[in-house]
Write a protein that holds these residues in place. Structure first.
Motif, mmCIF file in Angstrom:
data_model
loop_
_atom_site.group_PDB
_atom_site.id
_atom_site.type_symbol
_atom_site.label_atom_id
_atom_site.label_comp_id
_atom_site.label_asym_id
_atom_site.label_seq_id
_atom_site.Cartn_x
_atom_site.Cartn_y
_atom_site.Cartn_z
ATOM 1 N N GLN A 39 0.841 -1.205 0.000
ATOM 2 C CA GLN A 39 0.000 0.000 0.000
ATOM 3 C C GLN A 39 0.872 1.251 0.000
ATOM 4 O O GLN A 39 0.538 2.243 -0.640
ATOM 5 C CB GLN A 39 -0.929 -0.016 1.210
ATOM 6 N N GLN A 40 1.994 1.212 0.708
ATOM 7 C CA GLN A 40 2.920 2.343 0.697
ATOM 8 C C GLN A 40 3.467 2.575 -0.709
ATOM 9 O O GLN A 40 3.574 3.717 -1.160
ATOM 10 C CB GLN A 40 4.076 2.094 1.671
ATOM 11 N N ILE A 41 3.810 1.480 -1.406
ATOM 12 C CA ILE A 41 4.299 1.599 -2.785
ATOM 13 C C ILE A 41 3.215 2.215 -3.654
ATOM 14 O O ILE A 41 3.457 3.161 -4.411
ATOM 15 C CB ILE A 41 4.733 0.220 -3.338
ATOM 16 N N ARG A 42 2.000 1.678 -3.552
ATOM 17 C CA ARG A 42 0.867 2.190 -4.329
ATOM 18 C C ARG A 42 0.667 3.678 -4.066
ATOM 19 O O ARG A 42 0.538 4.475 -4.970
ATOM 20 C CB ARG A 42 -0.383 1.390 -3.973
ATOM 21 N N ASN A 43 0.650 4.048 -2.794
ATOM 22 C CA ASN A 43 0.395 5.438 -2.431
ATOM 23 C C ASN A 43 1.471 6.374 -2.975
ATOM 24 O O ASN A 43 1.161 7.454 -3.480
ATOM 25 C CB ASN A 43 0.301 5.582 -0.910
ATOM 26 N N GLN A 44 2.720 5.967 -2.898
ATOM 27 C CA GLN A 44 3.799 6.824 -3.368
ATOM 28 C C GLN A 44 3.780 6.973 -4.888
ATOM 29 O O GLN A 44 4.098 8.039 -5.417
ATOM 30 C CB GLN A 44 5.146 6.310 -2.867
ATOM 31 N N ILE A 45 3.391 5.933 -5.593
ATOM 32 C CA ILE A 45 3.288 6.038 -7.048
ATOM 33 C C ILE A 45 2.122 6.959 -7.415
ATOM 34 O O ILE A 45 2.252 7.817 -8.302
ATOM 35 C CB ILE A 45 3.171 4.649 -7.696
ATOM 36 N N VAL A 46 0.988 6.834 -6.725
ATOM 37 C CA VAL A 46 -0.146 7.726 -6.983
ATOM 38 C C VAL A 46 0.254 9.172 -6.703
ATOM 39 O O VAL A 46 -0.058 10.080 -7.490
ATOM 40 C CB VAL A 46 -1.381 7.311 -6.149
ATOM 41 N N LEU A 47 0.950 9.412 -5.603
ATOM 42 C CA LEU A 47 1.419 10.768 -5.292
ATOM 43 C C LEU A 47 2.365 11.286 -6.375
ATOM 44 O O LEU A 47 2.291 12.449 -6.768
ATOM 45 C CB LEU A 47 2.112 10.795 -3.926
ATOM 46 N N GLY A 48 3.242 10.415 -6.873
ATOM 47 C CA GLY A 48 4.167 10.799 -7.940
ATOM 48 C C GLY A 48 3.449 11.166 -9.231
ATOM 49 O O GLY A 48 3.833 12.107 -9.928
ATOM 50 N N ILE A 49 2.389 10.444 -9.553
ATOM 51 C CA ILE A 49 1.593 10.758 -10.739
ATOM 52 C C ILE A 49 0.895 12.097 -10.537
ATOM 53 O O ILE A 49 0.888 12.955 -11.425
ATOM 54 C CB ILE A 49 0.573 9.630 -11.034
ATOM 55 N N ALA A 50 0.316 12.286 -9.352
ATOM 56 C CA ALA A 50 -0.436 13.511 -9.067
ATOM 57 C C ALA A 50 0.450 14.751 -9.076
ATOM 58 O O ALA A 50 0.036 15.808 -9.552
ATOM 59 C CB ALA A 50 -1.154 13.392 -7.724
ATOM 60 N N ASP A 51 1.680 14.633 -8.561
ATOM 61 C CA ASP A 51 2.539 15.827 -8.506
ATOM 62 C C ASP A 51 3.387 16.014 -9.758
ATOM 63 O O ASP A 51 4.156 16.960 -9.868
ATOM 64 C CB ASP A 51 3.406 15.833 -7.246
#
Length: 121
Positions: free
Chosen positions: A15-27
């Motif tokens: 979930q941490q990996i998923r969240n960080q990738i989503v944050l990377g896409i968003a920013d």
């Protein structure tokens, strides 16, 4: 790809990996079409099991954040901007309820949301 994983967190590693990738896409640090590391490479870099990375990538694919191809691997998918998923709305509802219970008023909550939204843009 540099991930900051907290092995002592209650949040599962996938979930941490998923969240960080989503944050990377968003920013914008991960752009549409950008290739992600292979499952094996990311697992080795992070010192975790390949199945953990695979689970994160499967979740991201299911949610539409990435697409996979046997030859090209995983890459950031175009985001349709079709509005938030039902799960996102439920999570937001929960977090807003927690803020309300903590004594944070409507205006303060909106201001906090606006500040965080602007930081991510």
């Amino acid at each position: 790809m540099l991930l900051h994983l907290d092995f002592h967190s209650e949040i599962p590693i996938y979930q941490q990996i998923r969240n960080q990738i989503v944050l990377g896409i968003a920013d914008g640090s991960l752009g549409v079409g950008q290739r992600l590391p292979t499952i094996r490479a990311l697992a080795q870099e992070a010192g975790i099991n390949m199945m953990t990375v695979s689970k994160a990538y499967q979740l991201l694919k299911q949610e539409g954040y990435i697409q996979t191809d046997r030859r090209s691997g995983a890459m950031v998918a175009p985001q349709p901007g079709a509005g938030p998923r039902a799960e996102t709305m439920e999570a937001l509802r929960l977090h807003l309820s927690e803020l309300r219970l903590a004594g944070v008023g409507r205006e303060a909550a909106l201001e906090l949301c606006a500040r965080l939204y602007d930081e991510e843009g």
